[in-house]
Design an enzyme around this catalytic site. Structure first.
Site, PDB file in Angstrom:
ATOM      1  N   TYR A 133      41.851  55.234  31.646  1.00 30.29           N
ATOM      2  CA  TYR A 133      41.121  55.566  32.861  1.00 30.29           C
ATOM      3  C   TYR A 133      41.972  55.263  34.095  1.00 30.29           C
ATOM      4  O   TYR A 133      42.530  54.174  34.229  1.00 30.29           O
ATOM      5  CB  TYR A 133      39.801  54.783  32.949  1.00 30.29           C
ATOM      6  CG  TYR A 133      38.972  55.228  34.129  1.00 30.29           C
ATOM      7  CD1 TYR A 133      38.294  56.442  34.094  1.00 30.29           C
ATOM      8  CD2 TYR A 133      38.915  54.472  35.288  1.00 30.29           C
ATOM      9  CE1 TYR A 133      37.564  56.883  35.188  1.00 30.29           C
ATOM     10  CE2 TYR A 133      38.187  54.897  36.384  1.00 30.29           C
ATOM     11  CZ  TYR A 133      37.516  56.107  36.328  1.00 30.29           C
ATOM     12  OH  TYR A 133      36.807  56.543  37.424  1.00 30.29           O
ATOM     13  N   GLN A 197      30.472  57.975  33.937  1.00 32.77           N
ATOM     14  CA  GLN A 197      30.355  59.152  33.059  1.00 32.77           C
ATOM     15  C   GLN A 197      31.647  59.412  32.293  1.00 32.77           C
ATOM     16  O   GLN A 197      31.610  59.933  31.173  1.00 32.77           O
ATOM     17  CB  GLN A 197      29.938  60.395  33.855  1.00 32.77           C
ATOM     18  CG  GLN A 197      30.876  60.846  34.944  1.00 32.77           C
ATOM     19  CD  GLN A 197      30.567  60.209  36.300  1.00 32.77           C
ATOM     20  OE1 GLN A 197      29.974  59.141  36.373  1.00 32.77           O
ATOM     21  NE2 GLN A 197      30.988  60.858  37.372  1.00 32.77           N
ATOM     22  N   ASN A 225      35.755  50.740  39.142  1.00 29.81           N
ATOM     23  CA  ASN A 225      34.792  50.030  39.972  1.00 29.81           C
ATOM     24  C   ASN A 225      33.703  49.386  39.107  1.00 29.81           C
ATOM     25  O   ASN A 225      33.759  49.407  37.873  1.00 29.81           O
ATOM     26  CB  ASN A 225      34.196  50.965  41.027  1.00 29.81           C
ATOM     27  CG  ASN A 225      33.430  52.131  40.407  1.00 29.81           C
ATOM     28  OD1 ASN A 225      33.004  52.077  39.260  1.00 29.81           O
ATOM     29  ND2 ASN A 225      33.247  53.193  41.186  1.00 29.81           N
ATOM     30  N   THR A 248      40.611  42.904  42.535  1.00 29.51           N
ATOM     31  CA  THR A 248      41.975  42.391  42.416  1.00 29.51           C
ATOM     32  C   THR A 248      42.156  41.134  43.252  1.00 29.51           C
ATOM     33  O   THR A 248      41.407  40.872  44.199  1.00 29.51           O
ATOM     34  CB  THR A 248      42.985  43.477  42.829  1.00 29.51           C
ATOM     35  OG1 THR A 248      44.299  43.059  42.457  1.00 29.51           O
ATOM     36  CG2 THR A 248      42.925  43.762  44.320  1.00 29.51           C
ATOM     37  N   GLN A 270      47.521  42.688  49.236  1.00 28.43           N
ATOM     38  CA  GLN A 270      46.476  42.643  48.211  1.00 28.43           C
ATOM     39  C   GLN A 270      45.128  42.984  48.800  1.00 28.43           C
ATOM     40  O   GLN A 270      44.310  43.678  48.188  1.00 28.43           O
ATOM     41  CB  GLN A 270      46.451  41.248  47.569  1.00 28.43           C
ATOM     42  CG  GLN A 270      45.925  41.226  46.160  1.00 28.43           C
ATOM     43  CD  GLN A 270      46.788  42.022  45.205  1.00 28.43           C
ATOM     44  OE1 GLN A 270      47.975  42.227  45.440  1.00 28.43           O
ATOM     45  NE2 GLN A 270      46.197  42.498  44.133  1.00 28.43           N
ATOM     46  N   HIS A 273      43.701  46.701  48.990  1.00 29.07           N
ATOM     47  CA  HIS A 273      43.069  47.414  47.881  1.00 29.07           C
ATOM     48  C   HIS A 273      41.589  47.686  48.132  1.00 29.07           C
ATOM     49  O   HIS A 273      41.084  48.776  47.853  1.00 29.07           O
ATOM     50  CB  HIS A 273      43.186  46.601  46.585  1.00 29.07           C
ATOM     51  CG  HIS A 273      44.489  46.758  45.887  1.00 29.07           C
ATOM     52  ND1 HIS A 273      44.825  47.886  45.188  1.00 29.07           N
ATOM     53  CD2 HIS A 273      45.546  45.909  45.769  1.00 29.07           C
ATOM     54  CE1 HIS A 273      46.032  47.740  44.664  1.00 29.07           C
ATOM     55  NE2 HIS A 273      46.490  46.559  44.997  1.00 29.07           N
ATOM     56  N   GLU A 339      44.955  36.605  38.893  1.00 30.50           N
ATOM     57  CA  GLU A 339      45.507  37.848  38.360  1.00 30.50           C
ATOM     58  C   GLU A 339      46.999  37.936  38.712  1.00 30.50           C
ATOM     59  O   GLU A 339      47.848  38.175  37.859  1.00 30.50           O
ATOM     60  CB  GLU A 339      44.753  39.038  38.962  1.00 30.50           C
ATOM     61  CG  GLU A 339      45.299  40.393  38.534  1.00 30.50           C
ATOM     62  CD  GLU A 339      44.685  41.531  39.323  1.00 30.50           C
ATOM     63  OE1 GLU A 339      44.821  42.690  38.882  1.00 30.50           O
ATOM     64  OE2 GLU A 339      44.079  41.291  40.397  1.00 30.50           O
ATOM     65  N   HIS A 340      47.318  37.746  39.995  1.00 33.71           N
ATOM     66  CA  HIS A 340      48.702  37.701  40.469  1.00 33.71           C
ATOM     67  C   HIS A 340      48.933  36.338  41.109  1.00 33.71           C
ATOM     68  O   HIS A 340      48.169  35.940  41.994  1.00 33.71           O
ATOM     69  CB  HIS A 340      48.978  38.765  41.530  1.00 33.71           C
ATOM     70  CG  HIS A 340      48.582  40.154  41.136  1.00 33.71           C
ATOM     71  ND1 HIS A 340      47.354  40.700  41.479  1.00 33.71           N
ATOM     72  CD2 HIS A 340      49.244  41.109  40.452  1.00 33.71           C
ATOM     73  CE1 HIS A 340      47.287  41.935  41.017  1.00 33.71           C
ATOM     74  NE2 HIS A 340      48.413  42.212  40.385  1.00 33.71           N
ATOM     75  N   ASP A 373      53.511  45.868  41.106  1.00 36.09           N
ATOM     76  CA  ASP A 373      52.594  47.012  41.105  1.00 36.09           C
ATOM     77  C   ASP A 373      53.301  48.305  40.717  1.00 36.09           C
ATOM     78  O   ASP A 373      52.682  49.207  40.162  1.00 36.09           O
ATOM     79  CB  ASP A 373      51.971  47.189  42.492  1.00 36.09           C
ATOM     80  CG  ASP A 373      50.857  46.196  42.762  1.00 36.09           C
ATOM     81  OD1 ASP A 373      50.356  45.586  41.800  1.00 36.09           O
ATOM     82  OD2 ASP A 373      50.489  46.026  43.940  1.00 36.09           O
ATOM     83  N   GLU A 427      29.796  25.919  -0.015  1.00 32.36           N
ATOM     84  CA  GLU A 427      29.117  26.788   0.950  1.00 32.36           C
ATOM     85  C   GLU A 427      27.834  27.394   0.374  1.00 32.36           C
ATOM     86  O   GLU A 427      27.204  28.223   1.024  1.00 32.36           O
ATOM     87  CB  GLU A 427      30.068  27.893   1.414  1.00 32.36           C
ATOM     88  CG  GLU A 427      31.247  27.343   2.214  1.00 32.36           C
ATOM     89  CD  GLU A 427      32.093  28.426   2.874  1.00 32.36           C
ATOM     90  OE1 GLU A 427      31.858  29.621   2.589  1.00 32.36           O
ATOM     91  OE2 GLU A 427      32.951  28.068   3.689  1.00 32.36           O
ATOM     92  N   HIS A 432      30.307  34.198  -4.826  1.00 31.94           N
ATOM     93  CA  HIS A 432      31.709  34.292  -4.414  1.00 31.94           C
ATOM     94  C   HIS A 432      32.610  33.731  -5.518  1.00 31.94           C
ATOM     95  O   HIS A 432      33.625  34.328  -5.880  1.00 31.94           O
ATOM     96  CB  HIS A 432      31.945  33.497  -3.117  1.00 31.94           C
ATOM     97  CG  HIS A 432      31.505  34.199  -1.877  1.00 31.94           C
ATOM     98  ND1 HIS A 432      30.204  34.605  -1.672  1.00 31.94           N
ATOM     99  CD2 HIS A 432      32.194  34.556  -0.758  1.00 31.94           C
ATOM    100  CE1 HIS A 432      30.110  35.178  -0.482  1.00 31.94           C
ATOM    101  NE2 HIS A 432      31.310  35.166   0.086  1.00 31.94           N
TER     102      HIS A 432
END
Length: 448
Positions: A133, A197, A225, A248, A270, A273, A339-340, A373, A427, A432
């Site tokens: 995506y 979708q 998003n 981010t 940053q 974004h 994240e960064h 990036d 067990e 088994h």
């Protein structure tokens, strides 16, 4: 433009626990649960009606309805031919560097002889089909095409489809730079569908408006998003996902040696974004903190997306954390798990080596997040919201499954049988044990 204020959190003279740090540090985020009631019926509609439903939702949310979901290959070729030569050269270099780094990530099969006649092999098998995506929205992200496609290709995924929202200004096609990047990478299947979708259609598949099959995928990767994230949550299990990506974020650990111009620029880059993006400075230098604030005001006024940046920097997810020293700063960074994470200190490499939780670490004044990036060779699809404490960024390994292949001879099984029987009894799962025992002992005739 008024001064851009960054909230300050003063931890000097304090020794907060890891739990207290997590609660005290600025952190944004989104409430995915809040949109699930809106996304669930959408996913159900796409499951039931396939492409028709996806196209209807695209028309509603994106303001355009393409004739078909799948983009004709001719459009990909046209987009590449029309691509700005400078952008093409930059993408080619980004692809070259990403392939170089990711090629070294491919795991090899291993075979272990546990005992004579008892062998376990771990095979690394690629996912058969993956949906990648690529979001639209505030910006165009051909770099995300590169970051998703390159590791999938090097994992030798069977087939790839890139999904990206249709654009009204481009007659219902995804942005031409996205199409060009796909063509440059040799991806010939692109779907003009975005948002929740897209996730639903990738998960369930269907029939395109021209009668062509839209084959469902086994895994979906790539950021999006809150609605994309909610759809991923709803479809997880039917398909694998890379992560539930949040807004981010960057954290910069800096001391008095850092250049406030660099630090301010990196915080702003940053924040560009999204208004929910997080930009956090951690420093033991109040002088640097003051200088960065002054520089931020100057640079925000000069940047193109100044309103968006100012909102992100003024939000509860951004701020400056004052610490006693770099050792305390490291406790903060490891608790935050950015994240960064940028390290702009003296002996930056040594400081970076002490970081245990981060999506990616950028060491020294000449390795800004912007480099990662686009053209460092590293991957920019990274864990957010503290998930770097337990998760990694996108890599070749994301698209591989480890499968254990067990081969035991009769003698090897007989040798270990008493242990299997003992554990099955412990067990309370006697069948088994019987599955092993009956291979060596004749069935009791009375039990026939």
């Amino acid at each position: 433009m008024p001064a851009t204020e960054l909230a300050r959190i003063d931890l000097r003279g304090r020794t907060p626990s890891a739990a207290e740090l997590r609660a005290a540090l600025p952190r944004g985020g989104v409430d995915v649960d809040s949109v699930l009631p809106h996304v669930r019926p959408l996913v159900s509609e796409v499951r039931e009606r396939g492409a028709e439903a996806a196209l209807e939702f695209g028309e509603k949310f994106d303001g355009v309805r393409p004739a078909t979901v799948r983009v004709r290959r001719e459009e990909l070729k046209k987009a590449l031919e029309a691509l700005d030569p400078a952008v093409r050269a930059a993408l080619e270099e980004s692809i070259r560097r990403a392939r170089k780094v990711h090629a070294d990530q491919r795991r090899t099969d291993t075979t272990t002889e546990v005992v004579p006649g008892g062998i376990v092999t771990e095979r690394w098998v690629p996912v058969e089909r993956v949906g990648l995506y690529v979001p639209g929205g505030n910006a165009v992200y051909p770099s995300s095409v590169v970051m998703n496609v390159v590791p999938a290709q090097l994992a030798e995924v069977g087939s790839l489809v890139v999904a990206s929202p249709p654009q009204k200004q481009f007659d219902g096609l995804p942005h031409p730079t996205i199409l060009a990047a796909a063509e440059l990478l040799g991806v010939d299947e692109v779907w003009a569908v975005g948002g929740a979708q897209a996730v639903a259609l990738l998960s369930y598949g269907g029939t395109d408006t021209d009668g062509a099959d839209l084959i469902p995928v086994d895994m979906i990767t790539g950021p999006g998003n809150i609605y994309v994230t909610a759809a991923k949550r709803l479809c997880q299990g039917l398909v694998g996902i890379d992560a539930e990506a949040g807004p981010t974020e960057v954290m910069i650990l800096a001391d008095d040696s850092a250049d406030p111009v660099h630090v301010a620029a990196d915080l702003i880059s940053q924040a560009e974004h999204d208004v929910l993006a997080a930009s956090v400075l951690v420093t033991d230098s109040e002088r640097l903190a003051d200088a960065v604030c002054e520089e931020v005001t100057v640079q925000v006024a000069a940047t193109k997306h100044s309103e968006r940046v100012a909102k992100a920097l003024a939000g509860p997810q951004s701020g400056i954390v004052l610490v006693d020293d770099i050792a305390q700063g490291l406790k903060v960074t490891n608790a935050y798990a950015a994240e960064h994470l940028e390290i702009q200190t003296l002996d930056a490499a040594k400081v970076a080596a002490r970081v245990s939780s981060a999506g990616a670490i950028f060491v020294g004044p000449w390795a800004p997040v912007s480099l990662g990036d686009y053209c460092a060779g590293s991957n920019h699809v990274l864990p957010t919201a503290g998930c770097a404490r337990h998760s990694s960024g996108l890599s070749v390994q994301t698209f591989l499954r480890g499968i254990h292949v067990i081969e035991y001879s009769e003698a090897a099984l007989q040798d270990v049988a008493p242990h299997v029987l003992a554990l099955s009894e412990a067990e309370d799962l006697p069948a088994h044990g019987a599955a092993v025992r009956l291979r060596f002992e004749p069935l009791n005739p009375e039990a026939k």
